[in-house]
Structures are given as C-alpha cells and as structure tokens.
Design a protein around this motif. Sequence first.
Motif, PDB file in Angstrom:
ATOM      1  N   VAL A   1      -0.735   2.055   7.190  1.00 25.67           N
ATOM      2  CA  VAL A   1      -0.375   1.899   5.764  1.00 25.67           C
ATOM      3  C   VAL A   1      -0.768   3.985   5.295  1.00 25.67           C
ATOM      4  CG1 VAL A   1      -0.842  -0.168   5.073  1.00 25.67           C
ATOM      5  CG2 VAL A   1      -2.325   0.963   5.484  1.00 25.67           C
TER       6      VAL A   1
ATOM      7  N   ASP B   1       1.073  -1.422  -0.263  1.00 23.95           N
ATOM      8  CA  ASP B   1      -0.167  -0.269   0.345  1.00 23.95           C
ATOM      9  C   ASP B   1       1.172   1.210   0.104  1.00 23.95           C
ATOM     10  OD1 ASP B   1      -2.989  -0.906   0.374  1.00 23.95           O
ATOM     11  OD2 ASP B   1      -2.084  -2.000   1.968  1.00 23.95           O
ATOM     12  N   LEU B   2       1.824   1.525   0.332  1.00 26.41           N
ATOM     13  CA  LEU B   2       3.257   2.224   0.523  1.00 26.41           C
ATOM     14  C   LEU B   2       4.107   2.685  -0.555  1.00 26.41           C
ATOM     15  CD1 LEU B   2       3.973   2.326   4.233  1.00 26.41           C
ATOM     16  CD2 LEU B   2       2.427   3.596   3.741  1.00 26.41           C
TER      17      LEU B   2
ATOM     18  N   SER C   1       3.576   1.013  -3.632  1.00 28.97           N
ATOM     19  CA  SER C   1       2.373   0.844  -5.057  1.00 28.97           C
ATOM     20  C   SER C   1       2.244   2.635  -5.739  1.00 28.97           C
ATOM     21  CB  SER C   1       0.702   0.251  -4.755  1.00 28.97           C
ATOM     22  OG  SER C   1      -0.298   0.993  -4.180  1.00 28.97           O
ATOM     23  N   PRO C   2       1.854   3.573  -4.326  1.00 28.22           N
ATOM     24  CA  PRO C   2       1.614   4.765  -5.561  1.00 28.22           C
ATOM     25  C   PRO C   2       3.624   5.476  -6.022  1.00 28.22           C
ATOM     26  CG  PRO C   2       0.789   4.867  -3.134  1.00 28.22           C
ATOM     27  CD  PRO C   2       1.781   3.776  -3.011  1.00 28.22           C
TER      28      PRO C   2
ATOM     29  N   PHE D   1      -7.015   6.938  -4.418  1.00 25.90           N
ATOM     30  CA  PHE D   1      -5.655   6.831  -4.737  1.00 25.90           C
ATOM     31  C   PHE D   1      -5.144   8.177  -4.540  1.00 25.90           C
ATOM     32  CE2 PHE D   1      -2.155   6.952  -7.974  1.00 25.90           C
ATOM     33  CZ  PHE D   1      -1.247   6.616  -7.048  1.00 25.90           C
TER      34      PHE D   1
ATOM     35  N   SER E   1      -5.210   9.643  -1.202  1.00 29.21           N
ATOM     36  CA  SER E   1      -4.284   9.251  -0.169  1.00 29.21           C
ATOM     37  C   SER E   1      -3.294   9.971  -0.654  1.00 29.21           C
ATOM     38  CB  SER E   1      -3.868   8.219  -0.653  1.00 29.21           C
ATOM     39  OG  SER E   1      -4.257   7.674  -1.511  1.00 29.21           O
ATOM     40  N   LEU E   2      -2.832  10.105  -2.029  1.00 35.89           N
ATOM     41  CA  LEU E   2      -1.456  10.927  -1.656  1.00 35.89           C
ATOM     42  C   LEU E   2      -1.601  12.791  -1.516  1.00 35.89           C
ATOM     43  CD1 LEU E   2      -0.450   9.876  -6.118  1.00 35.89           C
ATOM     44  CD2 LEU E   2       0.041   9.129  -3.338  1.00 35.89           C
TER      45      LEU E   2
ATOM     46  N   ARG F   1      -4.120   4.555   3.300  1.00 32.46           N
ATOM     47  CA  ARG F   1      -4.088   4.479   1.340  1.00 32.46           C
ATOM     48  C   ARG F   1      -5.696   3.582   1.133  1.00 32.46           C
ATOM     49  NH1 ARG F   1      -3.771   4.107  -2.007  1.00 32.46           N
ATOM     50  NH2 ARG F   1      -2.648   2.373  -3.259  1.00 32.46           N
ATOM     51  N   ARG F   2      -6.323   2.686   2.745  1.00 31.20           N
ATOM     52  CA  ARG F   2      -7.045   1.939   1.994  1.00 31.20           C
ATOM     53  C   ARG F   2      -8.882   2.645   2.153  1.00 31.20           C
ATOM     54  NH1 ARG F   2      -6.064  -4.369   3.110  1.00 31.20           N
ATOM     55  NH2 ARG F   2      -3.459  -4.278   2.842  1.00 31.20           N
TER      56      ARG F   2
ATOM     57  N   TRP G   1      -1.176  12.611   1.982  1.00 32.42           N
ATOM     58  CA  TRP G   1      -0.200  11.836   2.168  1.00 32.42           C
ATOM     59  C   TRP G   1       1.084  13.427   2.374  1.00 32.42           C
ATOM     60  CZ3 TRP G   1       2.402   7.407  -0.245  1.00 32.42           C
ATOM     61  CH2 TRP G   1       1.872   6.405   0.414  1.00 32.42           C
TER      62      TRP G   1
END
Length: 215
Positions: free
Chosen positions: A81, A3-4, A6-7, A89, A92-93, A84-85, A96
């Motif tokens: 994570v 999850d961490l 994949s971006p 997507f 979540s970015l 992320r879930r 962050w």
Amino acid sequence: MSDLCSPMIMILDDEADAFWCFERLMRKLRGNFRCTDSSVGVETQLTSLASVIHILDPKLHQHIEALGGGDYLFAFRMLMVLFRREFSFGDSLYLWEMMWALEYDPDLYCMYEEPESMGRSEGSKKPKSSRQFGKFERENMKNGGNVGDQGPVPISVFLVASVLKEKSTKLLTEARGLDDVVKILNDITGNLDAKKACTGAMKLHKRYLRKVKTA
C-alpha cells in the motif's frame, strides 16, 4: 486497496476523475497483486529487499535471518500500500509524488495503455534525453540496477531499506523474535518524514549500485 483509493476520493471532487486516477495507479501496481499457486506478486520486491539489505547491511540481514525473517514478510504492508499506514496522510501523498518523480520514465505510460494504442504510437517514438527521466531512473540507466533477472529494483524497496537502516540499532539490540521486529516497525507509524525517507533511499540506491558494480 482502500489505502490506495482513499487519497483519490478525498482530493478529487469528481468521482469519475478519482476512478480513472485509481485505475491508472492500479495498472502501475498490478504486479503487486498478482498471485499464483506458488507466489504472491509483491514477493519479487521482498526478494529484492532481502538482497539489498544483505549487500548494504550484512549484519542486520544476518540478524533478521536468525530470527526467521529472511523472507522479509514483515515489510509486506509497506510495499503493498505504498507506505500509506507508515506516514501521515499528507506525508504519504508527498512521498508518492516524490517517488513517481524520481522514477519517472517518459515511456512508462505506454505500459498502462491498451495494446492497440501502443502500436499506433510505436512509429513516432524518438530517442529521449536522460534529462527527461527522473533522478532515480537516471542512476539506473547509468549504472544498471538489476538483481538477477528481475530488472531494476524499484525505489519503494530502497524506501523500506532506509527505514530498516534507520532502525537497525534498535532491531539488532531489542529484536529477539519476529514479533519484536513487527512491533518496532509498527511504532514508526505516522512518525516518519517523507523527505528524509526519500533522501535516505536515494543514498542507499547509490551505495547499492556501487557495490553491485564492483562485486
């Protein structure tokens, strides 16, 4: 950890760049993954979360404890994570980036470097203006944000707290067991707004600091 990671893979075309970004991210989050015979790394944040909710919403905390969730393990995934879930997507970015900007500490990078690198830069350090720090970090510097001996509570804890506060009415009226708590929180997956969550976290952080200061 996928999850961490994949971006980084999806955004960066160069695999080497993706690797080093992920490596630095894991240095920042490594405390969450350290396990001993008696504790899990993220347990410190869960303890802080329990303390924050107890101070800001005693009724909700009491209800969660009555359901047997006083250890707040239902928030484990969110913290491990970085939501992320829980967010889409893109959100979540965005989240962050907001988190890291709000928590920014110009000296923090030293923690991720090798000891010899830190030693070489020690002599060149100069006092830094508070304006160089992120807004969240400035609030901690002004007021202190400690819980016992654990140090400042990270913004991720207040993000979870903001989610719980937003769902507090539903949790208080519909949750009759831990399964219900998990279901209510799972229902938010992909339906949270990153900007709203960060704004809520900052408001809770200020309230928390005021209450701790006057306690």
